[in-house]
Design an enzyme around this catalytic site. Structure first.
Site, mmCIF file in Angstrom:
data_model
loop_
_atom_site.group_PDB
_atom_site.id
_atom_site.type_symbol
_atom_site.label_atom_id
_atom_site.label_comp_id
_atom_site.label_asym_id
_atom_site.label_seq_id
_atom_site.Cartn_x
_atom_site.Cartn_y
_atom_site.Cartn_z
ATOM 1 N N ILE A 133 3.215 -5.421 -7.208
ATOM 2 C CA ILE A 133 2.478 -4.989 -8.392
ATOM 3 C C ILE A 133 3.442 -4.335 -9.375
ATOM 4 O O ILE A 133 4.093 -3.337 -9.027
ATOM 5 C CB ILE A 133 1.373 -3.983 -8.033
ATOM 6 C CG1 ILE A 133 0.411 -4.569 -7.001
ATOM 7 C CG2 ILE A 133 0.609 -3.529 -9.269
ATOM 8 C CD1 ILE A 133 -0.581 -3.569 -6.454
ATOM 9 N N GLU A 187 2.060 -0.994 12.224
ATOM 10 C CA GLU A 187 3.259 -0.813 13.039
ATOM 11 C C GLU A 187 2.883 -0.319 14.434
ATOM 12 O O GLU A 187 1.796 0.226 14.656
ATOM 13 C CB GLU A 187 4.185 0.207 12.377
ATOM 14 C CG GLU A 187 4.648 -0.175 10.984
ATOM 15 C CD GLU A 187 5.681 -1.283 10.986
ATOM 16 O OE1 GLU A 187 6.247 -1.577 12.066
ATOM 17 O OE2 GLU A 187 5.903 -1.879 9.921
ATOM 18 N N LYS A 202 4.537 7.648 -2.116
ATOM 19 C CA LYS A 202 4.360 6.807 -3.304
ATOM 20 C C LYS A 202 3.713 7.554 -4.463
ATOM 21 O O LYS A 202 4.121 7.394 -5.617
ATOM 22 C CB LYS A 202 3.528 5.577 -2.920
ATOM 23 C CG LYS A 202 4.242 4.654 -1.943
ATOM 24 C CD LYS A 202 3.313 3.566 -1.411
ATOM 25 C CE LYS A 202 4.026 2.653 -0.433
ATOM 26 N NZ LYS A 202 3.109 1.653 0.177
#
Length: 430
Positions: A133, A187, A202
């Protein structure tokens, strides 16, 4: 004019970057000026989806960042070390750096950007947030003339996948997580994702760009999704909400509010309809109003696309600079702020809340809950007893927008009552 690229890491993303750099057909003509010169990998013999000549491969990553022939270093090994040290070494050798490493940028950003500024090189990070994005460059450039007021994002695909499946199937967190791990969506150690740490990295990066100041990573209030139950998803749906893990950064007076937590999102909101492993970032500002960026948030292709976009930006800037002895850095590409954003106290946050209580089924309990909230100036949108099982009842409350400190004080008063068996769930409402 040609530019040589040194690639650190040949895993999923690194292989994707190499494939793009080695096949310029149908892509930007500027790609033809780029040469994949050296590639660092843990193993020279591991089978890979892209063929790299043996003479270009090395396990000595340090030799790439110090090689005088390398112009741009791409770091996609991830983690904190040796990624941080390798990026700093590349910068000291006056090489431009492109990274997808949100953890290193969120924690060591000030050190890395100071070093890049002093060396007169670019440190680019489009791939660090949102996979494919485009969001970093729009915040730097396209929205540079706006006064941004808030960013709200679904920026972790693993948790969005888990919550989407819990919603669709009525399943519990543990069962969906185990299946997501089996399928490769999560994970083996899912801590960074399900505890909100990845999203916190983020949003710290996005807030720094949106509000023009550095962010201390530890300032981001962080909650994960481990305690979300199928029961809460069902109640939320009946009330007209979906539950999403949101990363939120907002102006709050002269300060910035930063948080990651599961949130009830109205079905009418665009973010409520973002499902699976997709990401979406909802930006609010003046005069733009509201705009949403949506797309794949991870994976070889999307992340490699973002990495190469940064490489192209650097190559274009270097081409424009030509043979000048003194580097000229384009401020629309660089991150040059040096002051830290003041961070608002969570107690002063104004938001709505959803609360689910397990109570004794006896007269006066609902009245007691309402009184405790009222005494702390917490206004209620709804308060209902949803079901009774033997002598135990479930009570669900949704508040109006209230100050978090007042809400927490009211919750403590309620919890002290012997009629309240437990506070089963507390979630914020967007």
């Amino acid at each position: 004019m040609g530019f040589k690229v040194g690639l650190l890491g040949l895993g999923t993303v690194g292989a994707g970057v190499a494939q793009i750099l080695l096949d310029a057909t149908g892509r930007s003509p500027l790609l033809q000026s780029l040469e994949l010169y050296r590639v660092g990998a843990r193993s020279l013999d591991k089978p890979r989806p892209v063929e790299i000549p043996r003479e270009q491969l090395t396990t000595d990553l340090q030799s790439i960042v110090t090689d005088p022939n390398v112009d741009i270093v791409v770091e996609v090994i991830g983690g904190l070390e040796p990624a941080r040290s390798l990026m700093l070494e590349a910068i000291r050798h006056r090489k431009h750096v492109v990274t997808a490493n949100k953890a290193a940028i969120a924690r060591f950003g000030p050190e890395l950007f100071d070093a890049a500024k002093q060396a007169g090189v670019y440190l680019m990070l489009e791939a660090a947030v949102g996979g494919g994005i485009p969001i970093i460059q729009p915040l730097k450039q396209s929205l540079g003339g706006d006064r941004l007021n808030g960013i709200t994002g679904i920026i972790n695909g693993t948790t969005n996948y888990i919550l989407s499946r819990m919603t669709a199937e009525g399943a519990d967190f543990g069962d969906v997580l185990a299946d997501a791990q089996r399928l490769g969506y999560a994970e083996a150690d899912p801590t960074a994702d399900v505890d909100g740490l990845d999203a916190a990295d983020k949003i710290a990066i996005l807030a720094s760009l949106a509000f023009g100041g550095r962010i201390k990573r530890e300032a981001v209030h962080t909650e994960g999704i481990r305690n979300i139950t199928a029961t809460d998803i069902t109640y939320a749906d009946k009330l007209g909400f979906a539950i999403k893990l949101l990363a939120i950064a907002r102006r709050q007076g002269p300060a910035v509010s930063l948080r990651v937590h599961p949130t009830l999102v109205p079905h009418s909101h665009p973010l409520a309809r973002v499902d699976g492993a997709f990401n979406a970032i909802f930006v609010e500002g003046q005069p733009i109003g509201q705009v949403m960026f949506f797309g794949p948030g991870a994976g070889s292709g999307p992340t490699a696309s973002a990495v190469v976009s940064d490489v192209l930006n650097v190559a274009a800037a270097m081409q424009a600079m030509g043979e000048r002895a003194t580097p000229v850095i384009n401020p629309m590409l660089a991150c040059s702020h040096s002051d830290f954003c003041p961070i608002a106290s969570l107690d002063d946050l104004e938001t709505r809340f959803y609360v689910r209580f397990l109570t004794s089924d006896r007269p006066g309990t609902i009245g007691h809950i309402g009184s405790c909230f009222g005494n702390r100036l917490v206004s209620l949108e709804s308060l209902v007893q949803t079901e009774v099982n033997g002598d135990e009842a479930q009570v669900v409350v949704v508040t109006h927008a209230v100050r978090e400190g007042d809400f927490r004080a009211a919750l403590a008063d309620i919890h002290a009552s012997d009629a309240i068996r437990s506070v089963a769930s507390v979630l914020r409402v967007i």
